[in-house]
Scaffold this motif. Sequence first.
Motif, PDB file in Angstrom:
ATOM      1  N   ALA A  30       0.838  -1.209   0.000  1.00 32.46           N
ATOM      2  CA  ALA A  30       0.000   0.000   0.000  1.00 32.46           C
ATOM      3  C   ALA A  30       0.870   1.256   0.000  1.00 32.46           C
ATOM      4  N   GLU A  31       1.970   1.245   0.745  1.00 34.59           N
ATOM      5  CA  GLU A  31       2.884   2.393   0.739  1.00 34.59           C
ATOM      6  C   GLU A  31       3.369   2.693  -0.678  1.00 34.59           C
ATOM      7  N   ARG A  32       3.838   1.645  -1.367  1.00 36.10           N
ATOM      8  CA  ARG A  32       4.343   1.829  -2.738  1.00 36.10           C
ATOM      9  C   ARG A  32       3.228   2.296  -3.672  1.00 36.10           C
ATOM     10  N   SER A  33       2.054   1.731  -3.502  1.00 32.06           N
ATOM     11  CA  SER A  33       0.929   2.101  -4.356  1.00 32.06           C
ATOM     12  C   SER A  33       0.517   3.559  -4.137  1.00 32.06           C
ATOM     13  N   ARG A  55      -8.267  13.820  -3.817  1.00 29.73           N
ATOM     14  CA  ARG A  55      -7.213  12.829  -4.052  1.00 29.73           C
ATOM     15  C   ARG A  55      -7.079  11.897  -2.856  1.00 29.73           C
ATOM     16  N   ALA A  56      -7.087  12.468  -1.658  1.00 27.50           N
ATOM     17  CA  ALA A  56      -6.956  11.658  -0.438  1.00 27.50           C
ATOM     18  C   ALA A  56      -8.120  10.672  -0.326  1.00 27.50           C
ATOM     19  N   ARG A  57      -9.322  11.114  -0.616  1.00 29.31           N
ATOM     20  CA  ARG A  57     -10.496  10.246  -0.531  1.00 29.31           C
ATOM     21  C   ARG A  57     -10.375   9.083  -1.522  1.00 29.31           C
ATOM     22  N   THR A  58      -9.942   9.363  -2.739  1.00 29.94           N
ATOM     23  CA  THR A  58      -9.778   8.321  -3.753  1.00 29.94           C
ATOM     24  C   THR A  58      -8.755   7.279  -3.305  1.00 29.94           C
ATOM     25  N   VAL A  59      -7.619   7.750  -2.825  1.00 32.12           N
ATOM     26  CA  VAL A  59      -6.565   6.839  -2.369  1.00 32.12           C
ATOM     27  C   VAL A  59      -7.033   6.041  -1.156  1.00 32.12           C
ATOM     28  N   GLU A  83      -9.509   3.242  -2.326  1.00 33.22           N
ATOM     29  CA  GLU A  83      -8.906   2.180  -3.122  1.00 33.22           C
ATOM     30  C   GLU A  83      -7.904   1.355  -2.314  1.00 33.22           C
ATOM     31  N   GLU A  84      -7.067   2.007  -1.539  1.00 36.19           N
ATOM     32  CA  GLU A  84      -6.079   1.258  -0.757  1.00 36.19           C
ATOM     33  C   GLU A  84      -6.723   0.587   0.458  1.00 36.19           C
ATOM     34  N   GLY A  85      -7.651   1.262   1.103  1.00 37.00           N
ATOM     35  CA  GLY A  85      -8.311   0.680   2.265  1.00 37.00           C
ATOM     36  C   GLY A  85      -9.062  -0.596   1.938  1.00 37.00           C
ATOM     37  N   GLN A 131     -15.871   1.000  -2.704  1.00 33.81           N
ATOM     38  CA  GLN A 131     -15.099   0.430  -3.805  1.00 33.81           C
ATOM     39  C   GLN A 131     -15.946  -0.562  -4.606  1.00 33.81           C
ATOM     40  N   ALA A 132     -16.823  -1.293  -3.930  1.00 37.24           N
ATOM     41  CA  ALA A 132     -17.691  -2.273  -4.593  1.00 37.24           C
ATOM     42  C   ALA A 132     -18.934  -1.632  -5.209  1.00 37.24           C
ATOM     43  N   GLY A 133     -19.134  -0.335  -4.988  1.00 33.22           N
ATOM     44  CA  GLY A 133     -20.287   0.354  -5.556  1.00 33.22           C
ATOM     45  C   GLY A 133     -21.564   0.189  -4.758  1.00 33.22           C
ATOM     46  N   ARG A 134     -21.469  -0.289  -3.523  1.00 33.80           N
ATOM     47  CA  ARG A 134     -22.663  -0.485  -2.695  1.00 33.80           C
ATOM     48  C   ARG A 134     -23.128   0.792  -2.008  1.00 33.80           C
ATOM     49  N   ILE A 135     -22.268   1.792  -1.929  1.00 31.25           N
ATOM     50  CA  ILE A 135     -22.690   3.091  -1.376  1.00 31.25           C
ATOM     51  C   ILE A 135     -22.247   4.197  -2.328  1.00 31.25           C
ATOM     52  N   ASP A 136     -23.009   5.285  -2.314  1.00 30.70           N
ATOM     53  CA  ASP A 136     -22.688   6.404  -3.197  1.00 30.70           C
ATOM     54  C   ASP A 136     -21.750   7.387  -2.503  1.00 30.70           C
ATOM     55  N   LEU A 137     -21.321   8.395  -3.239  1.00 33.20           N
ATOM     56  CA  LEU A 137     -20.360   9.359  -2.717  1.00 33.20           C
ATOM     57  C   LEU A 137     -20.890  10.138  -1.511  1.00 33.20           C
ATOM     58  N   PRO A 138     -22.140  10.628  -1.531  1.00 32.05           N
ATOM     59  CA  PRO A 138     -22.632  11.323  -0.335  1.00 32.05           C
ATOM     60  C   PRO A 138     -22.635  10.441   0.921  1.00 32.05           C
ATOM     61  N   THR A 139     -22.955   9.158   0.756  1.00 27.65           N
ATOM     62  CA  THR A 139     -22.936   8.243   1.900  1.00 27.65           C
ATOM     63  C   THR A 139     -21.503   8.055   2.397  1.00 27.65           C
TER      64      THR A 139
END
Length: 188
Positions: free
Chosen positions: A37-40, A115-119, A122-124, A170-178
């Motif tokens: 995850a660090e490298r990614s 950017r932080a939210r995206t990372v 995806e990494e979490g 990440q799986a698409g089960r919740i939307d961005l506001p959630t």
Amino acid sequence: MPNRKWLSIALLPVMGCPLLAEPPAAEDSLHRELAAAERSIDGRFDNISAMTGSKPMPLRGVTRGGYLKGFGAVFTLQVSLVPVSNLSPFLRPTEEDKTQLNLSKRQRVEDLQIRARTVLVEEGARLTRVPVKEKVALIISLFHYSWEDVTGLPSQLVMQARRQVLIDRQAGRIDLPTLKSHLEVTYF
């Protein structure tokens, strides 16, 4: 009696000194996941700017990750909101330079949060050794020069969420506001 002391020291490797023991397999695989995850994060944080077409936010150093039992995974990194290439130890920035740099950086804070939210998502979601009830956190320190006007600028962004929420996004089960409602975002 001195012979007993030396005998004890000589037998330490044979008896299996707990300080030198190999980590359990579960801890070793967690360590490998954190290192990956660090490298990614290092690679992807720099590459997000290329994907979005925005200006880069260069990393200062490398990302470091750790695990706190009962809390979860924590990653720390330092970024520069705006690359500054025209500085020299022989040139002092003008007041106009300082004002322009401050304005440019304040305009980039929201982009940093995206950017932080995206990372984080995806990494979490990839950290399978971190229990889903624990959290994943990013601590992003912002690089500032000693001469800068830092009015209105944070020095750090901390973003965290339960790993299950990150998996669901990440799986698409919740939307961005959630997702946003479950994120803890703090600026210092």
